[in-house]
Design an enzyme around this catalytic site. Structure first.
Site, PDB file in Angstrom:
ATOM      1  N   ASP A  13      30.712  23.288 -48.325  1.00 47.39           N
ATOM      2  CA  ASP A  13      31.145  22.222 -47.852  1.00 47.39           C
ATOM      3  C   ASP A  13      32.149  20.577 -48.997  1.00 47.39           C
ATOM      4  O   ASP A  13      31.250  19.818 -49.218  1.00 47.39           O
ATOM      5  CB  ASP A  13      30.032  20.569 -47.143  1.00 47.39           C
ATOM      6  CG  ASP A  13      29.640  21.561 -45.559  1.00 47.39           C
ATOM      7  OD1 ASP A  13      31.012  22.065 -44.739  1.00 47.39           O
ATOM      8  OD2 ASP A  13      28.790  21.451 -45.492  1.00 47.39           O
ATOM      9  N   LYS A  16      36.945  21.765 -50.551  1.00 49.66           N
ATOM     10  CA  LYS A  16      38.175  22.584 -50.084  1.00 49.66           C
ATOM     11  C   LYS A  16      39.429  22.313 -49.004  1.00 49.66           C
ATOM     12  O   LYS A  16      40.488  22.852 -49.446  1.00 49.66           O
ATOM     13  CB  LYS A  16      37.333  23.933 -49.701  1.00 49.66           C
ATOM     14  CG  LYS A  16      36.376  24.617 -50.397  1.00 49.66           C
ATOM     15  CD  LYS A  16      35.872  25.844 -50.135  1.00 49.66           C
ATOM     16  CE  LYS A  16      35.236  25.530 -48.748  1.00 49.66           C
ATOM     17  NZ  LYS A  16      33.762  24.679 -48.944  1.00 49.66           N
ATOM     18  N   GLY A  40      33.681  24.318 -41.107  1.00 47.60           N
ATOM     19  CA  GLY A  40      34.394  23.306 -40.806  1.00 47.60           C
ATOM     20  C   GLY A  40      35.197  22.273 -41.985  1.00 47.60           C
ATOM     21  O   GLY A  40      34.045  22.131 -42.937  1.00 47.60           O
ATOM     22  N   HIS A  41      36.363  22.587 -42.245  1.00 43.48           N
ATOM     23  CA  HIS A  41      36.929  21.635 -43.678  1.00 43.48           C
ATOM     24  C   HIS A  41      38.245  20.694 -43.087  1.00 43.48           C
ATOM     25  O   HIS A  41      38.339  20.687 -42.161  1.00 43.48           O
ATOM     26  CB  HIS A  41      37.376  22.888 -43.656  1.00 43.48           C
ATOM     27  CG  HIS A  41      37.527  24.070 -44.424  1.00 43.48           C
ATOM     28  ND1 HIS A  41      38.172  25.569 -44.707  1.00 43.48           N
ATOM     29  CD2 HIS A  41      36.404  24.182 -44.040  1.00 43.48           C
ATOM     30  CE1 HIS A  41      37.129  25.940 -44.663  1.00 43.48           C
ATOM     31  NE2 HIS A  41      36.585  25.154 -44.925  1.00 43.48           N
ATOM     32  N   GLN A 226      32.651  28.613 -46.307  1.00 51.81           N
ATOM     33  CA  GLN A 226      31.347  28.727 -47.412  1.00 51.81           C
ATOM     34  C   GLN A 226      31.392  28.768 -48.868  1.00 51.81           C
ATOM     35  O   GLN A 226      32.213  27.657 -49.348  1.00 51.81           O
ATOM     36  CB  GLN A 226      31.021  29.763 -47.240  1.00 51.81           C
ATOM     37  CG  GLN A 226      30.328  29.691 -45.676  1.00 51.81           C
ATOM     38  CD  GLN A 226      31.290  30.240 -44.505  1.00 51.81           C
ATOM     39  OE1 GLN A 226      32.399  31.135 -44.637  1.00 51.81           O
ATOM     40  NE2 GLN A 226      31.433  29.066 -43.567  1.00 51.81           N
TER      41      GLN A 226
HETATM   42  P1  GDP Z   1      35.173  22.315 -47.313  1.00 49.55           P
HETATM   43  O1  GDP Z   1      34.274  22.059 -46.072  1.00 49.55           O
HETATM   44  O2  GDP Z   1      34.628  22.369 -48.599  1.00 49.55           O
HETATM   45  O3  GDP Z   1      36.667  22.170 -46.607  1.00 49.55           O
HETATM   46  O4  GDP Z   1      34.356  20.008 -46.992  1.00 49.55           O
HETATM   47  P2  GDP Z   1      34.292  19.714 -45.386  1.00 49.55           P
HETATM   48  O5  GDP Z   1      35.353  19.090 -45.096  1.00 49.55           O
HETATM   49  O6  GDP Z   1      33.003  20.478 -44.820  1.00 49.55           O
HETATM   50  O7  GDP Z   1      33.490  18.407 -45.850  1.00 49.55           O
HETATM   51  C1  GDP Z   1      33.696  17.507 -47.385  1.00 49.55           C
HETATM   52  C2  GDP Z   1      33.835  15.965 -46.507  1.00 49.55           C
HETATM   53  O8  GDP Z   1      34.079  15.169 -47.921  1.00 49.55           O
HETATM   54  C3  GDP Z   1      34.771  16.074 -45.427  1.00 49.55           C
HETATM   55  O9  GDP Z   1      34.149  15.043 -44.771  1.00 49.55           O
HETATM   56  C4  GDP Z   1      35.824  15.223 -46.254  1.00 49.55           C
HETATM   57  O10 GDP Z   1      36.479  13.652 -45.836  1.00 49.55           O
HETATM   58  C5  GDP Z   1      35.155  14.754 -47.286  1.00 49.55           C
HETATM   59  N1  GDP Z   1      35.996  14.001 -48.731  1.00 49.55           N
HETATM   60  C6  GDP Z   1      36.523  15.175 -49.459  1.00 49.55           C
HETATM   61  N2  GDP Z   1      37.403  14.664 -50.483  1.00 49.55           N
HETATM   62  C7  GDP Z   1      36.532  13.387 -50.794  1.00 49.55           C
HETATM   63  C8  GDP Z   1      36.134  12.645 -51.837  1.00 49.55           C
HETATM   64  O11 GDP Z   1      36.641  12.483 -52.759  1.00 49.55           O
HETATM   65  N3  GDP Z   1      35.444  11.212 -52.011  1.00 49.55           N
HETATM   66  C9  GDP Z   1      34.760  11.259 -50.672  1.00 49.55           C
HETATM   67  N4  GDP Z   1      33.790   9.842 -50.376  1.00 49.55           N
HETATM   68  N5  GDP Z   1      35.049  12.160 -49.388  1.00 49.55           N
HETATM   69  C10 GDP Z   1      35.777  13.004 -49.405  1.00 49.55           C
HETATM   70  P1  IMO Z   2      32.652  25.370 -45.025  1.00 48.46           P
HETATM   71  O1  IMO Z   2      33.934  26.142 -44.722  1.00 48.46           O
HETATM   72  C1  IMO Z   2      28.328  24.490 -45.462  1.00 48.46           C
HETATM   73  C2  IMO Z   2      25.288  27.796 -43.892  1.00 48.46           C
HETATM   74  C3  IMO Z   2      24.501  27.488 -42.788  1.00 48.46           C
HETATM   75  C4  IMO Z   2      23.178  28.419 -42.953  1.00 48.46           C
HETATM   76  C5  IMO Z   2      23.923  29.620 -43.691  1.00 48.46           C
HETATM   77  C6  IMO Z   2      24.342  31.021 -42.610  1.00 48.46           C
HETATM   78  O2  IMO Z   2      32.555  24.458 -44.557  1.00 48.46           O
HETATM   79  O3  IMO Z   2      32.016  25.551 -46.433  1.00 48.46           O
HETATM   80  P2  IMO Z   2      26.261  30.953 -40.895  1.00 48.46           P
HETATM   81  O4  IMO Z   2      25.922  30.490 -39.658  1.00 48.46           O
HETATM   82  O5  IMO Z   2      27.346  31.477 -41.471  1.00 48.46           O
HETATM   83  O6  IMO Z   2      25.059  32.313 -40.729  1.00 48.46           O
HETATM   84  O7  IMO Z   2      24.922  30.562 -41.621  1.00 48.46           O
HETATM   85  O8  IMO Z   2      25.000  29.231 -44.224  1.00 48.46           O
HETATM   86  N1  IMO Z   2      26.982  27.765 -44.440  1.00 48.46           N
HETATM   87  C7  IMO Z   2      27.705  26.782 -44.439  1.00 48.46           C
HETATM   88  N2  IMO Z   2      27.639  25.518 -45.303  1.00 48.46           N
HETATM   89  N3  IMO Z   2      29.584  24.985 -45.066  1.00 48.46           N
HETATM   90  C8  IMO Z   2      30.032  25.656 -44.745  1.00 48.46           C
HETATM   91  O9  IMO Z   2      31.493  26.731 -44.776  1.00 48.46           O
HETATM   92  C9  IMO Z   2      29.423  26.910 -43.957  1.00 48.46           C
HETATM   93  N4  IMO Z   2      29.152  27.986 -43.102  1.00 48.46           N
HETATM   94  C10 IMO Z   2      27.694  28.703 -43.469  1.00 48.46           C
HETATM   95  O10 IMO Z   2      24.281  26.235 -42.660  1.00 48.46           O
HETATM   96  O11 IMO Z   2      22.528  28.135 -44.064  1.00 48.46           O
HETATM   97 MG    MG Z   3      32.352  22.344 -44.240  1.00 46.39          MG
END
Ligand code: GDP
Ligand code: IMO
Ligand code: MG
Length: 432
Positions: A13, A16, A40-41, A226
């Site tokens: 999270d 990416k 979840g991207h 991840q």
């Molecule tokens: P990922 O799994 O690495 O793609 O990250 P996620 O999308 O799960 O979580 C990142 C969250 O932060 C999302 O809700 C994005 O919309 C948000 N986000 C990304 N970059 C920024 C930033 O620079 N500032 C803020 N406030 N939010 C951001």
């Molecule tokens: P993105 O791509 C954050 C964590 C779960 C749990 C562990 C194992 O959005 O960054 P799993 O379901 O993979 O067997 O769970 O890994 N986990 C993540 N945490 N971002 C993710 O993906 C994750 N995918 C799995 O919360 O701790």
């Molecule tokens: Mg994510």
């Protein structure tokens, strides 16, 4: 420099998805190489939010090709739902935009049922998985009983394959976990229309496609899911996911030589978060942690769970830089740190009274370390509308410079908000 790998340098999270979407406008091909719908991207374009789980984060650029490679475990029903949602919002999703590897692992409802039943049966030692079936699907791949995408198109033998796999799974589900039995016939019937639709995106040899594009000098982005500390080998085992999240796995998961992977971008937040169980040395279980959680909207996009929050951990970040060979960094969400009097950064750990600078490989030691925190002055300004580095408050600049000096790796991108536009470039992409 035509191949760029983008990986999470923390616990997932990191942002990416946003970064891949931004980089995609400068690329030709975007390849997702591991994980499944545990990811979840989130992408935000002109204020409109899209959450992707399996589809590569380049999909909002209709002129780019997105590929799901063989290292991904594909929840086919989830994938169809994602395609449908995108179509409903006006994206066409043709087979010149999306290709799916024939050799990717198929994730089916029995994987989810097992994942959830196992977690439910554990008390203290829960991993805190996403419940998306990731572990059981990768287990099946390793034990050579998984269905791969090409099996779905061979409808003559599909039912027999499902019956074979479910024979064992149903014993586990019913006898071990007291969960309902799953019918092979029912799953088979659900798969048929889905397979017909997914056939449109069929790619027999993704490795060959990507190699040829690289040979032609096309720009390819490899999208990781991840984060480094969730890696199956090098993460905080067993509190990890079930795939290799490191840059090196982009080559093996796609089917290309590792020599192509020259630029490795490590994505990290200006602080740290973690979802699920496992050690987290800089975790803040106080109102400062709560403020970061609230300001950063730190709630998972896959499960909605609250993300644990803490200060930036440079010991862990340096570990990630080394494990991945990161040579370029993107600092995300620095805007979230506005409004603190002081900002903490972990520069070392204390273990059994000694100062250490290396991330311990044993997970129980990671849970014993105490972070050594240095405090830097905070800033009050809202920086989400800043367009140039020079317009950042001096104290924010000091924070960035402090981190850069400590880690010895350049930060090339700074993100100041979720939107595509809220991105500050220090160095252009695809330049050495
Ligand atoms: P990922 O799994 O690495 O793609 O990250 P996620 O999308 O799960 O979580 C990142 C969250 O932060 C999302 O809700 C994005 O919309 C948000 N986000 C990304 N970059 C920024 C930033 O620079 N500032 C803020 N406030 N939010 C951001
Ligand atoms: P993105 O791509 C954050 C964590 C779960 C749990 C562990 C194992 O959005 O960054 P799993 O379901 O993979 O067997 O769970 O890994 N986990 C993540 N945490 N971002 C993710 O993906 C994750 N995918 C799995 O919360 O701790
Ligand atoms: Mg994510």
């Amino acid at each position: 420099m035509s191949a760029i790998v983008i990986i999470g340098a923390q616990w997932g999270d990191e942002g990416k998805g946003k970064l891949v979407d931004v980089f995609a406008s400068h690329s030709d091909l975007i390849v997702r190489f591991q994980g499944g719908s545990n990811a979840g991207h989130t992408l935000v374009v002109n204020g409109k939010k899209t959450v992707l789980h399996l589809i590569p984060s380049g999909i909002l650029h209709p002129d780019k090709m997105c590929i799901i490679a063989s290292g991904v475990v594909i929840d086919i029903f989830g994938l169809i739902g994602e395609i449908k949602k995108l179509k409903e919002t006006g994206f066409e999703i043709s087979n010149s935009q999306l290709l799916i590897s024939d050799s990717a692992t198929v994730l089916l409802p029995y994987h989810k049922a097992l994942d959830q039943a196992r977690e439910k049966s554990l008390s203290e030692s829960k991993i805190g998985t996403t419940g998306k079936g990731i572990g059981p699907a990768y287990e099946d791949r390793a034990s050579r009983r998984a269905l791969v995408m090409s099996d779905l198109y061979d409808t003559k033998n599909l039912l027999a394959k499902l019956e074979f796999v479910l024979k064992e799974k149903n014993v586990l589900l019913t006898k071990m976990y007291d969960a309902p039995e799953i019918s092979a016939k029912e799953i088979y019937e659900q798969i048929l229309p889905v397979a017909e639709e997914l056939k449109t995106y069929r790619a027999t040899d993704v490795g060959l496609i990507v190699s040829n594009k690289l040979k032609q000098g096309r720009r390819v982005l490899f999208e990781g899911a991840q984060g480094t500390l969730l890696d199956i080998q090098h993460g905080t085992y067993p509190f990890v996911t079930s795939s290799s999240t490191l840059s090196g796995s982009a080559a093996t998961s796609v089917g290309i030589g590792p020599h192509h992977l020259q630029k490795i971008v490590g994505v990290f937040k200006a602080y740290c978060t973690r979802v699920g169980s496992g050690p987290f040395p800089t975790e803040l279980t106080n109102d400062v942690g709560e403020k970061i959680q609230k300001d950063g909207h730190e709630f998972g996009s896959t499960t909605g769970r609250a993300r644990r929050c803490g200060w930036l951990d440079l010991v862990a970040l340096k570990h990630a830089i080394r494990l991945n060979g990161v040579n370029s960094l993107a600092m995300m969400k620095i805007d979230v740190l506005s409004g603190h009097d002081q900002i903490g950064v972990c520069t070392a750990y204390k273990l059994n009274g000694e100062i250490i600078h290396d991330f311990p490989t044993a997970t129980d030691l990671v849970s014993q370390v105490e972070p050594v925190i240095e405090f830097l002055p905070g800033w009050k300004e809202d920086i989400t509308q800043v367009k140039n580095m020079k317009d950042l408050p001096l104290k924010a600049m000091n924070y960035i410079n402090f981190v850069t000096a400590q880690i010895g790796c350049p930060i090339d991108v700074i993100s100041v908000g979720p939107d595509r536009e809220q991105t500050l470039w220090i160095k252009p992409l695809f330049k050495d």
